[in-house]
Design an enzyme around this catalytic site. Structure first.
Site, PDB file in Angstrom:
ATOM      1  N   ARG A 181      32.233  -6.704  -0.232  1.00 35.03           N
ATOM      2  CA  ARG A 181      31.559  -7.925   0.233  1.00 35.03           C
ATOM      3  C   ARG A 181      31.276  -8.801  -0.971  1.00 35.03           C
ATOM      4  O   ARG A 181      31.187  -8.319  -2.099  1.00 35.03           O
ATOM      5  CB  ARG A 181      30.251  -7.589   0.957  1.00 35.03           C
ATOM      6  CG  ARG A 181      29.249  -6.905   0.056  1.00 35.03           C
ATOM      7  CD  ARG A 181      27.925  -6.580   0.734  1.00 35.03           C
ATOM      8  NE  ARG A 181      27.060  -5.927  -0.242  1.00 35.03           N
ATOM      9  CZ  ARG A 181      27.083  -4.635  -0.514  1.00 35.03           C
ATOM     10  NH1 ARG A 181      27.900  -3.847   0.140  1.00 35.03           N
ATOM     11  NH2 ARG A 181      26.292  -4.122  -1.435  1.00 35.03           N
ATOM     12  N   SER A 223      32.382  -8.178 -11.159  1.00 33.12           N
ATOM     13  CA  SER A 223      31.058  -7.623 -10.846  1.00 33.12           C
ATOM     14  C   SER A 223      30.594  -7.906  -9.427  1.00 33.12           C
ATOM     15  O   SER A 223      29.572  -8.544  -9.209  1.00 33.12           O
ATOM     16  CB  SER A 223      30.010  -8.091 -11.861  1.00 33.12           C
ATOM     17  OG  SER A 223      30.535  -9.025 -12.757  1.00 33.12           O
ATOM     18  N   ASP A 260      31.079  -3.168 -15.085  1.00 27.39           N
ATOM     19  CA  ASP A 260      30.453  -3.419 -16.400  1.00 27.39           C
ATOM     20  C   ASP A 260      29.844  -2.174 -17.046  1.00 27.39           C
ATOM     21  O   ASP A 260      29.807  -2.059 -18.271  1.00 27.39           O
ATOM     22  CB  ASP A 260      29.444  -4.576 -16.352  1.00 27.39           C
ATOM     23  CG  ASP A 260      28.341  -4.373 -15.331  1.00 27.39           C
ATOM     24  OD1 ASP A 260      28.407  -3.390 -14.575  1.00 27.39           O
ATOM     25  OD2 ASP A 260      27.417  -5.198 -15.303  1.00 27.39           O
TER      26      ASP A 260
HETATM   27 MG    MG Z   1      25.373  -7.918 -18.107  1.00 26.21          MG
END
Ligand code: MG
Ligand code: ADP
Length: 529
Positions: free
Chosen positions: A171, A156, A209
């Protein structure tokens, strides 16, 4: 102005009318189209290389790992093929020093080590068998591809995806800072460390996600047609949806399965309308944006998601506290307070610090329907150190929080509606009479009372959807989306691998091993061949 009149005036500024919603849906669809055509637009519309959604019949044992901001989760998921699954997982906190390690190798070696520990603990048999094989098998055919776990990697952080299991780190965020990882393929970094430990694991897919949520929901929610959208309403907000390949006008390089004619697109909708063509913009939105490290960016997210809603409410309250003529959280004397006391705010109250008012207090306010608002007043005391708030104070707080929450839900409906309309599913004969399934995850949508009801209310007012269309849209929670979804994408990747490369995974493995400086070629040859 009295407190009541002032409250009304504030609430009115958070009105987001049906007309506003309809205008925003049109703009959202326009910005989606722009993002499909070129780079550098407000909606990034990132192709994910995932070319279909599961049906619930998928079977097999897969692994998934999730590198979030704080923890590293390793899990294995057995997809039972009947829309159910069994999930085993372990979670470790990422050591602080690794977040700012000198080299990427330190962090990824740690991750690989966790995978090894997990395999030994939960899949000991398969692990031992694999190690024995590596030591003894002498013919290439003896080293079976099926014994290698396919792993889905949920990462993530911002990544430029260039293949189903390839993506370059753009980044670091969330306190991570390992400069030599930037620009590198994070899947390759993990695979290198896995190979050094000789683990029977292939990093098969890189997963966002939102995509995980979409896949997990499609697997677990039965229906003739698949889920069309996976969306997160948690700390931040984002969505991934199924797009027709023909609509993706910008170049999609690299290999992928073209046979479905579809590709899942990660919208990165947190940045919808950064230019503020249609987003509401109160003085408090402006103030909030100025305080953030990324002013002018993620403008939709800053009006919708958990990290920001409490902060908007806080800024309104700070403003009201500054007005001498408005008696919020202050009493002339105990006679004006229904608890016959006087209100006081502790100097260390979260009301006085940025991010000091958690969005969960808004949920308490929305849930409290008692005549004296006892639960809310208790939360104000315990969480915000506002002592003896009067009923009037609590009512004001509740009204402001409700206005901010309602605007967020109606803005959420904008994104959902735009994607439903873009998908064409409401009028598609293939979906005739079918529900349009949407998977959502995140604390805000899960815990904020009536958030989904408010979304539905707005959906019913949108041209092209209406009350009838809204009834066909099914918004359901997809819990554990990241693990199950990553496993499902690993499965898609494995299928794709068979179709596109003739399943020569072992050859590929050997090539990689030979090219890897840390594993001498003759050692690999001795073990594998
Ligand atoms: Mg979450
Ligand atoms: P993440 O986005 O990191 O995966 P979550 O989905 O749990 O995590 O979202 C966390 C966000 O949700 C935080 O911004 C928090 O303020 C907010 N939040 C947590 N609990 C609630 C609640 N009960 N009601 C509304 N918002 C909540």
């Amino acid at each position: 102005m009295t407190l009541e009149a002032e409250t009304k005036a504030v609430v009115a500024q958070f009105d987001y009318t049906n007309e506003d919603v309809n205008k925003a849906v049109k703009e959202f669809i326009r910005q989606m189209g722009e993002g499909l055509e070129k780079e550098g637009t407000s909606l990034s519309q990132i192709p994910t290389y995932v070319t279909g959604v599961p049906k619930g019949t998928e079977k097999g044992l897969y692994m998934a790992v999730d590198l979030g901001g704080t923890n590293f989760r390793v899990c294995s998921i057995n997809l039972n093929g009947d829309t159910t699954f069994n999930l085993t997982f372990s979670k470790v906190a990422i050591p602080r020093e690794l977040m700012v390690a000198k080299s990427a190798k330190e962090l990824f070696a740690f991750l690989a080590k966790q995978i090894e520990l997990f395999l030994k603990e939960h899949h000991g048999d398969q692990f031992e068998k694999h190690v024995r094989r590596r030591m003894t098998v002498t013919s290439p055919e003896g080293f079976k591809d099926e014994e290698v776990f396919r792993l889905g990697f949920t990462f993530s952080f911002p990544v430029q995806q260039i293949g189903i299991n390839k993506g370059k780190l753009i980044r670091w965020t969330k306190g991570f800072d390992i400069p030599d990882a930037v620009g590198k393929d994070v899947c390759a970094l993990l695979q290198q460390e896995i190979d050094i430990l000789h683990l029977p694991v292939k990093v098969a897919a890189l997963v966002n996600d939102t995509v995980g949520t979409l896949m997990a929901r499609s697997y677990t929610s039965p229906g003739k047609t698949g889920t069309v959208l996976g969306a997160i309403f948690g700390t931040g907000t984002n969505g991934a949806y199924v797009e027709k390949l023909a609509n993706i006008k910008k170049p999609v390089t690299g290999e992928f399965d073209k046979s479905t004619g579809l590709m899942v697109v990660n919208t990165e909708w947190g940045s919808f309308d950064n230019q503020l063509n249609v987003l509401p913009n109160t003085k408090w939105d402006i103030e909030l944006d100025k305080e953030t490290p990324n002013p002018g960016i993620q403008m939709y997210e800053k009006r919708v998601s958990g990290m920001f809603l409490g902060e908007i409410v806080r800024l309104v309250i700070v403003d009201l506290l500054k007005k001498p003529e408005v008696s919020l959280f202050k009493d002339e004397n105990s006679s004006t307070n229904d608890w016959k006391s006087t209100t006081s705010i502790a100097p260390n109250s979260g009301v006085f610090t940025q991010w000091g008012l958690d969005t969960s207090v808004m949920s308490v306010a929305a849930a409290d329907t008692t005549p004296e608002l006892v639960a809310l007043r208790q939360a104000l005391e315990e969480q915000l150190h506002i002592y003896s708030p009067s009923l009037d104070d609590a009512q004001t707080f509740k009204a402001i929080a409700a206005a901010v929450g309602r605007r967020a839900a109606r803005l959420s409906a904008v994104a959902i509606a735009a994607i439903v309309l873009q998908s064409g599913t409401l009028t598609d004969p293939a979906y005739d009479g079918e529900e349009i399934d949407i998977g959502v995850d995140g604390s805000l949508v899960e815990h904020y009372p009536y958030f989904r009801d408010m979304i539905y209310e707005a959906l019913g007012q949108i041209e092209g959807i209406g009350a009838e269309g809204a009834k066909r849209i099914r918004i359901g929670i997809a819990k554990d989306g990241s693990g199950v979804g990553a496993a499902l994408i690993a499965l898609v990747a494995a299928d794709m691998e068979k179709r596109t490369s003739g399943a020569d995974y072992i050859g590929e493995l050997r090539d990689t091993a030979k090219n890897s400086p840390s594993t001498p070629a003759d050692e690999v040859a001795a073990n594998d061949a």
